[in-house]
Enzyme design. Sequence first.
Site, PDB file in Angstrom:
ATOM      1  N   ALA A  65      43.216  33.264  38.255  1.00 15.44           N
ATOM      2  CA  ALA A  65      44.049  33.642  37.109  1.00 15.44           C
ATOM      3  C   ALA A  65      45.328  34.324  37.584  1.00 15.44           C
ATOM      4  O   ALA A  65      45.364  34.956  38.645  1.00 15.44           O
ATOM      5  CB  ALA A  65      43.275  34.565  36.181  1.00 15.44           C
ATOM      6  N   GLY A 110      39.197  31.974  39.100  1.00 10.14           N
ATOM      7  CA  GLY A 110      39.266  30.909  38.111  1.00 10.14           C
ATOM      8  C   GLY A 110      39.417  29.536  38.736  1.00 10.14           C
ATOM      9  O   GLY A 110      39.009  28.533  38.149  1.00 10.14           O
ATOM     10  N   GLU A 113      36.009  28.511  39.568  1.00 10.14           N
ATOM     11  CA  GLU A 113      35.343  28.189  38.302  1.00 10.14           C
ATOM     12  C   GLU A 113      35.789  26.835  37.762  1.00 10.14           C
ATOM     13  O   GLU A 113      35.002  26.106  37.159  1.00 10.14           O
ATOM     14  CB  GLU A 113      35.608  29.305  37.290  1.00 10.14           C
ATOM     15  CG  GLU A 113      34.862  30.585  37.650  1.00 10.14           C
ATOM     16  CD  GLU A 113      35.264  31.781  36.817  1.00 10.14           C
ATOM     17  OE1 GLU A 113      34.409  32.331  36.110  1.00 10.14           O
ATOM     18  OE2 GLU A 113      36.454  32.166  36.881  1.00 10.14           O
ATOM     19  N   GLU A 133      36.617  38.635  41.781  1.00  8.90           N
ATOM     20  CA  GLU A 133      36.961  39.463  40.616  1.00  8.90           C
ATOM     21  C   GLU A 133      36.543  40.925  40.768  1.00  8.90           C
ATOM     22  O   GLU A 133      37.225  41.817  40.247  1.00  8.90           O
ATOM     23  CB  GLU A 133      36.329  38.871  39.349  1.00  8.90           C
ATOM     24  CG  GLU A 133      36.943  37.559  38.892  1.00  8.90           C
ATOM     25  CD  GLU A 133      36.331  36.334  39.554  1.00  8.90           C
ATOM     26  OE1 GLU A 133      36.702  35.205  39.180  1.00  8.90           O
ATOM     27  OE2 GLU A 133      35.484  36.507  40.459  1.00  8.90           O
TER      28      GLU A 133
END
Length: 257
Positions: A65, A110, A113, A133
């Site tokens: 992100a 992300g 992911e 994270e």
Amino acid sequence: MTTGERIKVERNEEISIIILNRPHIMNALDAKMFQELRDALTGLGKDNRTKVIIITGGINFCAGADINELKEMSPVEAEVFSRLGHDVFDLLENTGKPVIAAINGYALGGGCELALACDIRIAGDGAKFGQPEVNLGLIPGFGATQRLTRLVGIGWAKELILSGRTIDVIEAESIGLVNSVVDDDKVMDKAAVTAKVLAQKSPLSIKMAKTLINKNPDIKKGLEVETISFSECFASDDHVEGINAFLEKRRPKFKGI
């Protein structure tokens, strides 16, 4: 070819290629990129000419992100952002067409992911994976607590998510995170060969098999809890410290509050 501000879509006969296109920040995910991905996936899902989808990012797949966007989010805004990411990755995971992640460089947070929501992961020998994270005082917000656990098992998922460490492609392959490893400059070639094999199969059979494999009522509950927990992290002092430490390139000093 379709070009957006954040992604490009190219077609090669029955294979469509989604190219993440923010190379200057290693294809960091922001709301605009999620929206463009959603539009592209929706269109390709309805396109009868497309039998297989490949997602790639060039030199780097996706470093996660966009930290600068995360830095300004309130808990409510973080929940909206997480739900947007979940919606897009759910759409990706459940599209009736097989999706191949062609991964070079970093697939972190992300970005990892995103790869997890694909059906097959092909990586270059210099690829790196991780869910960092916790180093920002956060948890994964786009499905890793559920999809990573399903893919590599609870033990490895816990280690990777709780430590936040980055692993190389050899370790990623050994735990089942990636399906195959090739030279960095052969990733798209390998993805194309795999896509051509899949494109020859019955689209109906592919869709039915994929739907049945993905069918798991518990994952929806887990993803919902992940979204709420992710947003709650944004109310913590640890999150503020983690983001500031990352941007200032120093080690964070977490206090557990």
